[in-house]
Enzyme design. Structure first.
Site, PDB file in Angstrom:
ATOM      1  N   GLU A 140      -5.738   2.352  -8.459  1.00 37.65           N
ATOM      2  CA  GLU A 140      -4.673   1.692  -7.695  1.00 37.65           C
ATOM      3  C   GLU A 140      -4.404   0.369  -8.407  1.00 37.65           C
ATOM      4  OE1 GLU A 140      -5.482  -0.256  -3.934  1.00 37.65           O
ATOM      5  OE2 GLU A 140      -3.565   0.414  -3.150  1.00 37.65           O
ATOM      6  N   CYS A 156       0.837  -1.206   0.000  1.00 36.58           N
ATOM      7  CA  CYS A 156       0.000   0.000   0.000  1.00 36.58           C
ATOM      8  C   CYS A 156       0.866   1.248   0.000  1.00 36.58           C
ATOM      9  CB  CYS A 156      -0.920   0.013   1.207  1.00 36.58           C
ATOM     10  SG  CYS A 156       0.009   0.133   2.729  1.00 36.58           S
TER      11      CYS A 156
HETATM   12  P1  NAD Z   1      -9.698  -6.476   0.160  1.00 35.13           P
HETATM   13  O1  NAD Z   1     -10.405  -5.209   0.461  1.00 35.13           O
HETATM   14  O2  NAD Z   1     -10.126  -7.264  -1.011  1.00 35.13           O
HETATM   15  O3  NAD Z   1      -9.793  -7.482   1.425  1.00 35.13           O
HETATM   16  C1  NAD Z   1      -9.456  -7.058   2.730  1.00 35.13           C
HETATM   17  C2  NAD Z   1     -10.296  -7.835   3.741  1.00 35.13           C
HETATM   18  O4  NAD Z   1     -11.675  -7.521   3.541  1.00 35.13           O
HETATM   19  C3  NAD Z   1     -10.169  -9.349   3.620  1.00 35.13           C
HETATM   20  O5  NAD Z   1     -10.089  -9.896   4.920  1.00 35.13           O
HETATM   21  C4  NAD Z   1     -11.449  -9.759   2.889  1.00 35.13           C
HETATM   22  O6  NAD Z   1     -11.892 -11.033   3.282  1.00 35.13           O
HETATM   23  C5  NAD Z   1     -12.440  -8.707   3.317  1.00 35.13           C
HETATM   24  N1  NAD Z   1     -13.437  -8.405   2.262  1.00 35.13           N
HETATM   25  C6  NAD Z   1     -13.235  -8.447   0.925  1.00 35.13           C
HETATM   26  N2  NAD Z   1     -14.347  -8.077   0.271  1.00 35.13           N
HETATM   27  C7  NAD Z   1     -15.275  -7.799   1.216  1.00 35.13           C
HETATM   28  C8  NAD Z   1     -16.635  -7.354   1.167  1.00 35.13           C
HETATM   29  N3  NAD Z   1     -17.250  -7.137   0.023  1.00 35.13           N
HETATM   30  N4  NAD Z   1     -17.278  -7.167   2.342  1.00 35.13           N
HETATM   31  C9  NAD Z   1     -16.661  -7.379   3.514  1.00 35.13           C
HETATM   32  N5  NAD Z   1     -15.379  -7.795   3.607  1.00 35.13           N
HETATM   33  C10 NAD Z   1     -14.688  -8.000   2.481  1.00 35.13           C
HETATM   34  O7  NAD Z   1      -8.137  -6.106   0.077  1.00 35.13           O
HETATM   35  P2  NAD Z   1      -6.923  -7.043  -0.356  1.00 35.13           P
HETATM   36  O8  NAD Z   1      -6.975  -7.240  -1.830  1.00 35.13           O
HETATM   37  O9  NAD Z   1      -6.811  -8.215   0.527  1.00 35.13           O
HETATM   38  O10 NAD Z   1      -5.684  -6.092   0.020  1.00 35.13           O
HETATM   39  C11 NAD Z   1      -5.150  -5.134  -0.857  1.00 35.13           C
HETATM   40  C12 NAD Z   1      -5.688  -3.743  -0.572  1.00 35.13           C
HETATM   41  O11 NAD Z   1      -5.369  -3.380   0.770  1.00 35.13           O
HETATM   42  C13 NAD Z   1      -5.062  -2.672  -1.440  1.00 35.13           C
HETATM   43  O12 NAD Z   1      -6.055  -1.769  -1.837  1.00 35.13           O
HETATM   44  C14 NAD Z   1      -4.065  -2.009  -0.514  1.00 35.13           C
HETATM   45  O13 NAD Z   1      -3.733  -0.667  -0.830  1.00 35.13           O
HETATM   46  C15 NAD Z   1      -4.775  -2.085   0.774  1.00 35.13           C
HETATM   47  N6  NAD Z   1      -3.864  -1.956   1.888  1.00 35.13           N
HETATM   48  C16 NAD Z   1      -3.857  -0.785   2.568  1.00 35.13           C
HETATM   49  C17 NAD Z   1      -2.974  -0.600   3.617  1.00 35.13           C
HETATM   50  C18 NAD Z   1      -2.932   0.685   4.385  1.00 35.13           C
HETATM   51  O14 NAD Z   1      -2.359   0.695   5.445  1.00 35.13           O
HETATM   52  N7  NAD Z   1      -3.525   1.763   3.902  1.00 35.13           N
HETATM   53  C19 NAD Z   1      -2.085  -1.635   3.971  1.00 35.13           C
HETATM   54  C20 NAD Z   1      -2.137  -2.830   3.242  1.00 35.13           C
HETATM   55  C21 NAD Z   1      -3.032  -2.981   2.206  1.00 35.13           C
END
Ligand code: NAD
Length: 498
Positions: free
Chosen positions: A382, A282
């Site tokens: 992104e 991120c």
């Molecule tokens: P994601 O949003 O797909 O998933 C994150 C979590 O949310 C998972 O545990 C997943 O099971 C859950 N989830 C997914 N879809 C959902 C829904 N519709 N309803 C409820 N819960 C749901 O993210 P990802 O692909 O696992 O991670 C990558 C993203 O995380 C990127 O956008 C990245 O920038 C971000 N990120 C941000 C930071 C930060 O500190 N700002 C740090 C790491 C990652």
């Protein structure tokens, strides 16, 4: 048969009775290495009941004893550091070196959580009125929860539960379904460190399990890290349900390169921060903004990035691994194709990339575009892949305008030899984490992780003092003790303390 990932409820690793299982794959091969359950309603209820029960006793455990659990935990994590990194590398595809970094940055948070006695200290003032003293305490909230993304399966769970639990709360973790094996190992070691039964529960699954957490009235605070649409949803539904929510989201991080910067440092740092970890950080640099004459270096930057080779986690020559899933690869390649159609100049093309011996891996080669402008989808999205977009501007003010107009505000950096330029950038940029000649300025845990704008929904940030405040309530006491021989005065009809 692949391994069934257990739930962790009431101090036991239990086999879920779920009928829904999510395959966990090795992104370099597509081999199914495990299956994660979607926890059932009664399993989730059991986790809450155990967390509720454990809170009653855990909050009364002396703070120094709670700190000692964290001290033992950080020692165990260090002892098992490489072994955790190996599990992590296999399920995420990260190189072993990068996986070790993921574990290490988590251990640093546990070290910080071991300082909990001083972090929880309140404030005192004597004689706020005649013979009246005021002092404050920080008390735990109760049951807290965390929902984590795939890209840092060690570091991000460790941003959350050690701080919350050291502060006296109990905690329910819902890790990413794409890499649940690393968090499982973290929890085994937490138990080994002496964490009492019930202070930590782990539920696996997807949206339904997240919705259970969002709607459960006993869960007081929720920490989320993931993509923007999910973060917005979590923040809205969680706060509507009266929870305290911090939701860390996506990003578009710019690196501004001034013509007085050290050219070789710029090239080296851009390579690692843009395509390192396959761009799945991120805080990855996804846009390089070359100011004035610095644009002369663009061909050399592209040349250096073109030389980078991805490969398997245990290939010592691999600079980064596959992206997490075939869907992620497809999405990234589509953005690259659209970027070309939008008129950006594709200097290095990572589409259709292959790695010898691993034909099924989710490979995306290093990719570089120049001539990228803010109206392009390439710039707005992104990408979360090994893709660097390059833009050119005339002045530092132009660069600032571009960065400040971007809706995200997670991280940014400036490369320069000028203190004045760096000071101006640091002061005027509307981004929460700034690096000066440092490409990925992730703060250490005695600070907090302070993304801004659409990269963060909430008020108090992760780790550091802000996390301690997030996971606690402040109680302020105003106290007076009467000496028995003082004559009682009449009723005080005002709120003025005299
Ligand atoms: P994601 O949003 O797909 O998933 C994150 C979590 O949310 C998972 O545990 C997943 O099971 C859950 N989830 C997914 N879809 C959902 C829904 N519709 N309803 C409820 N819960 C749901 O993210 P990802 O692909 O696992 O991670 C990558 C993203 O995380 C990127 O956008 C990245 O920038 C971000 N990120 C941000 C930071 C930060 O500190 N700002 C740090 C790491 C990652």
């Amino acid at each position: 048969m692949s391994k069934k990932v257990p739930l962790y409820i009431d101090g036991e690793f239990v086999a879920s009775k779920s009928e829904q299982w999510i395959p966990v794959t090795n992104p370099a091969t597509q081999e199914v290495i495990a299956e994660a359950p979607c926890a059932t309603q009664s399993e989730m209820e059991a986790a809450v009941a155990s967390a509720r029960e454990a809170f009653k006793t855990w909050k009364e455990v002396p703070v120094s004893e709670r700190a000692r659990v964290m001290m033992r935990y950080q020692a165990l994590l260090k002892e098992h550091h490489d072994e955790i990194a190996e599990i992590l590398a296999q399920e995420t595809g990260k190189t072993f070196e990068d996986a070790k970094g993921d574990v290490w940055r988590g251990i640093e948070v546990v070290e910080h959580a071991a300082n909990i006695p001083s972090l929880l200290m309140g404030e005192t003032v004597e004689n706020v009125a005649r013979s009246i003293d005021s002092y404050s305490y920080t008390q735990p909230l109760g049951i807290c929860a965390g929902i984590t993304p795939f890209n840092f399966p060690a570091m991000i769970p460790l941003w959350m539960f050690p701080v919350a639990i050291a502060a006296g709360n109990t905690f329910i973790l819902k890790p990413s379904e794409q890499d649940p094996l690393t968090p499982t190992r973290l929890v085994e070691l937490f138990e080994q460190a002496g964490a009492p039964k019930g202070v930590l529960q782990v539920l696996h699954g997807g949206k339904d399990q997240v919705d259970f957490i969002l709607d459960h009235p006993e869960i007081r605070a929720l920490s989320f890290v993931g993509s923007v649409p999910v973060a917005e949803y979590i923040y809205r539904r969680g706060t509507e349900n009266g929870k305290r929510v911090q939701a860390f989201a996506g990003a578009k991080n710019h690196c501004v390169i001034m013509p007085d910067a050290n050219k070789q440092q710029v090239i080296n740092n851009l390579v690692g921060s843009s395509v390192g970890a396959a761009g799945q950080r991120c805080m990855a640099i996804s846009v390089a903004v070359f100011v004035g004459a610095a644009k002369e270096w663009i061909p050399e930057v592209a040349e250096a990035i073109a030389k980078v080779r991805p490969g398997a986690w245990n290939d010592e020559n691999a600079a980064y691994g596959p992206v997490i899933s075939p869907q992620a690869k497809e999405r990234i390649e589509k953005v690259i194709t659209e970027g070309e159609q939008e008129g950006a100049k594709l200097l290095v093309d990572g589409r259709n990339y292959t790695v010898e011996g691993l034909p099924n891996g989710n490979w995306v080669g290093p990719t570089v575009f120049s001539g990228v402008t803010p109206d392009m989808n390439l710039y707005k999205t992104e990408i979360f892949g090994p893709v660097l977009s390059i833009s050119e501007v005339e002045t530092l003010d132009d660069a600032l305008e571009m960065v400040n107009n971007n809706p995200y505000g997670n991280g940014t950096s400036i490369f320069t030899a000028s203190g004045a330029a760096a000071r101006k950038y640091q002061h005027e940029v509307e981004v929460g984490q700034v690096g000066i000649n440092i490409p990925i300025p992730v703060p250490l845990p005695f600070f907090s992780f302070t993304g801004w704008k659409r990269s963060f929904f909430g008020d108090l940030h992760a780790y550091g003092k802000q996390a301690v405040r997030f996971y606690t309530e402040t109680k302020t006491v105003t106290a007076r003790w009467f000496e028995s021989d003082i004559e009682a005065t009449g009723p005080n009809m005002s709120i003025h303390l005299k």
